[in-house]
Scaffold this motif. Structure first.
Motif, PDB file in Angstrom:
ATOM      1  N   UNK A   1       3.664   2.098   2.817  1.00 42.12           N
ATOM      2  CA  UNK A   1       4.677   3.090   2.455  1.00 42.12           C
ATOM      3  C   UNK A   1       3.982   4.439   2.336  1.00 42.12           C
ATOM      4  N   UNK A   2       4.413   5.406   3.117  1.00 44.35           N
ATOM      5  CA  UNK A   2       3.803   6.738   3.119  1.00 44.35           C
ATOM      6  C   UNK A   2       4.764   7.736   2.477  1.00 44.35           C
ATOM      7  N   UNK A   3       4.302   8.341   1.392  1.00 42.79           N
ATOM      8  CA  UNK A   3       5.164   9.264   0.657  1.00 42.79           C
ATOM      9  C   UNK A   3       5.351  10.583   1.402  1.00 42.79           C
ATOM     10  N   UNK A   4       4.320  11.088   2.039  1.00 42.67           N
ATOM     11  CA  UNK A   4       4.411  12.303   2.870  1.00 42.67           C
ATOM     12  C   UNK A   4       5.033  13.471   2.124  1.00 42.67           C
ATOM     13  N   UNK A   5       4.637  13.647   0.873  1.00 47.75           N
ATOM     14  CA  UNK A   5       5.100  14.794   0.102  1.00 47.75           C
ATOM     15  C   UNK A   5       6.435  14.616  -0.594  1.00 47.75           C
ATOM     16  N   UNK A   6       7.091  13.465  -0.424  1.00 49.66           N
ATOM     17  CA  UNK A   6       8.408  13.256  -1.049  1.00 49.66           C
ATOM     18  C   UNK A   6       8.301  12.906  -2.524  1.00 49.66           C
ATOM     19  N   UNK A   7       7.143  12.417  -2.960  1.00 49.64           N
ATOM     20  CA  UNK A   7       6.987  12.019  -4.343  1.00 49.64           C
ATOM     21  C   UNK A   7       7.407  10.579  -4.572  1.00 49.64           C
ATOM     22  N   UNK A   8       7.180  10.107  -5.803  1.00 52.34           N
ATOM     23  CA  UNK A   8       7.443   8.719  -6.166  1.00 52.34           C
ATOM     24  C   UNK A   8       8.126   8.659  -7.517  1.00 52.34           C
ATOM     25  N   UNK A   9       9.194   7.875  -7.612  1.00 50.36           N
ATOM     26  CA  UNK A   9       9.889   7.633  -8.876  1.00 50.36           C
ATOM     27  C   UNK A   9       9.624   6.188  -9.287  1.00 50.36           C
TER      28      UNK A   9
ATOM     29  N   UNK B   1       0.847  -1.183   0.000  1.00 46.84           N
ATOM     30  CA  UNK B   1       0.000   0.000   0.000  1.00 46.84           C
ATOM     31  C   UNK B   1       0.885   1.237   0.000  1.00 46.84           C
ATOM     32  N   UNK B   2       0.783   2.051  -1.048  1.00 43.53           N
ATOM     33  CA  UNK B   2       1.538   3.295  -1.130  1.00 43.53           C
ATOM     34  C   UNK B   2       0.557   4.449  -0.937  1.00 43.53           C
ATOM     35  N   UNK B   3       0.790   5.261   0.097  1.00 43.80           N
ATOM     36  CA  UNK B   3      -0.123   6.331   0.472  1.00 43.80           C
ATOM     37  C   UNK B   3       0.354   7.661  -0.112  1.00 43.80           C
ATOM     38  N   UNK B   4      -0.514   8.295  -0.894  1.00 42.41           N
ATOM     39  CA  UNK B   4      -0.222   9.569  -1.538  1.00 42.41           C
ATOM     40  C   UNK B   4      -0.899  10.707  -0.776  1.00 42.41           C
TER      41      UNK B   4
ATOM     42  N   UNK C   1      -2.409   3.555  -3.378  1.00 43.96           N
ATOM     43  CA  UNK C   1      -2.144   2.632  -4.489  1.00 43.96           C
ATOM     44  C   UNK C   1      -1.946   1.249  -3.895  1.00 43.96           C
ATOM     45  N   UNK C   2      -2.879   0.370  -4.141  1.00 42.73           N
ATOM     46  CA  UNK C   2      -2.844  -0.981  -3.607  1.00 42.73           C
ATOM     47  C   UNK C   2      -2.287  -1.924  -4.658  1.00 42.73           C
ATOM     48  N   UNK C   3      -1.181  -2.521  -4.328  1.00 43.99           N
ATOM     49  CA  UNK C   3      -0.430  -3.360  -5.266  1.00 43.99           C
ATOM     50  C   UNK C   3      -0.414  -4.787  -4.731  1.00 43.99           C
ATOM     51  N   UNK C   4      -1.001  -5.740  -5.467  1.00 44.19           N
ATOM     52  CA  UNK C   4      -0.932  -7.143  -5.026  1.00 44.19           C
ATOM     53  C   UNK C   4       0.443  -7.707  -5.301  1.00 44.19           C
ATOM     54  N   UNK C   5       1.233  -7.923  -4.268  1.00 42.68           N
ATOM     55  CA  UNK C   5       2.597  -8.397  -4.453  1.00 42.68           C
ATOM     56  C   UNK C   5       2.614  -9.869  -4.780  1.00 42.68           C
ATOM     57  N   UNK C   6       3.658 -10.285  -5.494  1.00 46.25           N
ATOM     58  CA  UNK C   6       3.819 -11.696  -5.821  1.00 46.25           C
ATOM     59  C   UNK C   6       4.225 -12.467  -4.574  1.00 46.25           C
ATOM     60  N   UNK C   7       3.779 -13.729  -4.440  1.00 52.27           N
ATOM     61  CA  UNK C   7       4.175 -14.517  -3.280  1.00 52.27           C
ATOM     62  C   UNK C   7       5.651 -14.849  -3.332  1.00 52.27           C
TER      63      UNK C   7
END
Length: 367
Positions: A228-236, A3-6, A184-190
């Motif tokens: 994972x919380x971005x907290x304003x840092x952005x995502x690459x 889970x990536x929090x924007x 952003x909810x990402x289903x990770x591979x096992x």
């Protein structure tokens, strides 16, 4: 699950890495060397590299004694030298704490790692030589192909974002994922172990023997989601073409979060065959990308390459060695594909690459 929090600010700070980064790509490839469960697709690749990887690269394996690498290796950089310079610039206390973390409960500690812990210059030289040796064996032979694959992935993402928006573009990165309510909810591979255990349970159920595995095996709970919380840092967003596992997340304080995700056709890039005169078999005499030449044709590729600045039809014809009529026809085809634009001023006609055309041709950057 991942889970990536924007935040609202992060929505404007999502960016796609403009070119591949050698250090993360190298580290992803080295992780795959230690993933034997991918033998079907990566087995031949792994066998070839294990036979040819020089002894000078062995220290890199000693930095991941428990399967987790120290986070001071989490850098980008446009070249291997840039990446290593970023690694070398890590704060000494950060290097020490990360080495202590990965070696907690691990013995013995190699002497050069102890020296690196103390900031010894010779130990940093050992790491530099190890990375250089691994890069020359693992990535250098396929780097032009990695660049082509990255451009294709970049273009796919950019066009989807322009036509359908950010949520749809992120879904192209991770099929099955979704962006909703700022997460952003990402289903990770096992993991390999989880996949193996799930297979054993399935087989036992089919044979009517599930009880022999015990109720704990059948009713195993899914691991908790990583938050994972971005907290304003952005995502690459950074695609990798040597990794088939779940996303690799670089989440360091005061830096944009970097999400490295598996891309490509599911198999590792293979070195291009050599032509009879020693040049790469799928590249022309001037070194144009084989895939682009195959798609556009050699002459149209040369026309597009010649447009480093706006040029007239006559200038294009002179630079590519073709007639004015042929240059005009190829320019029309490139214009129809959205790769160039044509403007007329009086009797003069000038052709110019579009941003898409520039992207297709690449930046000319090499590691």
């Amino acid at each position: 699950m991942l889970h990536i929090h924007f935040t609202a600010e992060d929505m404007a700070r999502v960016r796609f890495a403009p070119r591949p980064s050698p250090v993360p790509e190298l580290h992803a490839a080295l992780l795959m060397l230690g993933a034997p469960h991918e033998g079907l697709l990566f087995g031949r690749w792994r066998g070839r590299l294990l036979r040819t990887l020089p002894g000078a690269a062995e220290p890199l394996a000693e930095l991941v004694p428990g399967g987790a690498a120290p986070r001071f290796l989490d850098v980008l950089g446009g070249s291997r030298e840039d990446g290593f310079a970023l690694i070398r610039s890590a704060r000494p206390e950060f290097v020490r704490s990360e080495l202590e973390r990965v070696y907690a409960g691990q013995n013995p500690v190699p002497p050069w790692v102890r020296a690196l812990h103390h900031g010894d210059a010779a130990a940093w030289g050992t790491l530099d030589r190890a990375q250089r040796a691994a890069y020359e064996t693992v990535l250098a032979p396929v780097w032009p192909l990695v660049q082509d694959l990255h451009r294709a992935e970049f273009t796919r993402y950019a066009l989807t974002a322009a036509e359908q928006g950010l949520a749809a573009a992120l879904a192209t990165v991770a099929p099955g994922s979704r962006l909703r309510d700022g997460v952003w909810r990402w289903p990770t591979a096992p993991s390999a172990r989880e996949a193996r255990e799930a297979g054993e349970v399935r087989k036992a159920r089919e044979a009517g023997e599930a009880r022999e595995l015990g109720e704990a095996g059948v009713a195993r709970k899914a691991p908790p989601a990583r938050e994972v919380r971005l907290d304003g840092r952005g995502l690459v967003l950074l695609p990798t073409f040597h990794w088939r596992g779940g996303p690799l997340v670089q989440d360091l304080p005061d830096r944009p979060v970097v999400l490295t995700y598996p891309a490509g056709g599911g198999v590792p890039p293979a070195p291009e065959s050599r032509g009879p005169q020693g040049s790469r078999g799928s590249r022309g005499s001037r070194g144009e990308p084989g895939g682009l030449s195959a798609a556009l044709g050699r002459t149209r590729t040369e026309v597009l390459r010649a447009l480093t600045e706006p040029r007239t039809t006559t200038d294009l014809a002179r630079r590519t060695g073709i007639s004015n009529a042929t240059a005009s026809a190829h320019a029309a085809a490139l214009r129809a594909a959205g790769l160039i634009t044509t403007t007329r001023t009086g009797r003069s006609v000038h052709h110019e690459r579009t941003p898409l055309g520039t992207l297709v041709m690449g930046t000319g950057h090499t590691p």
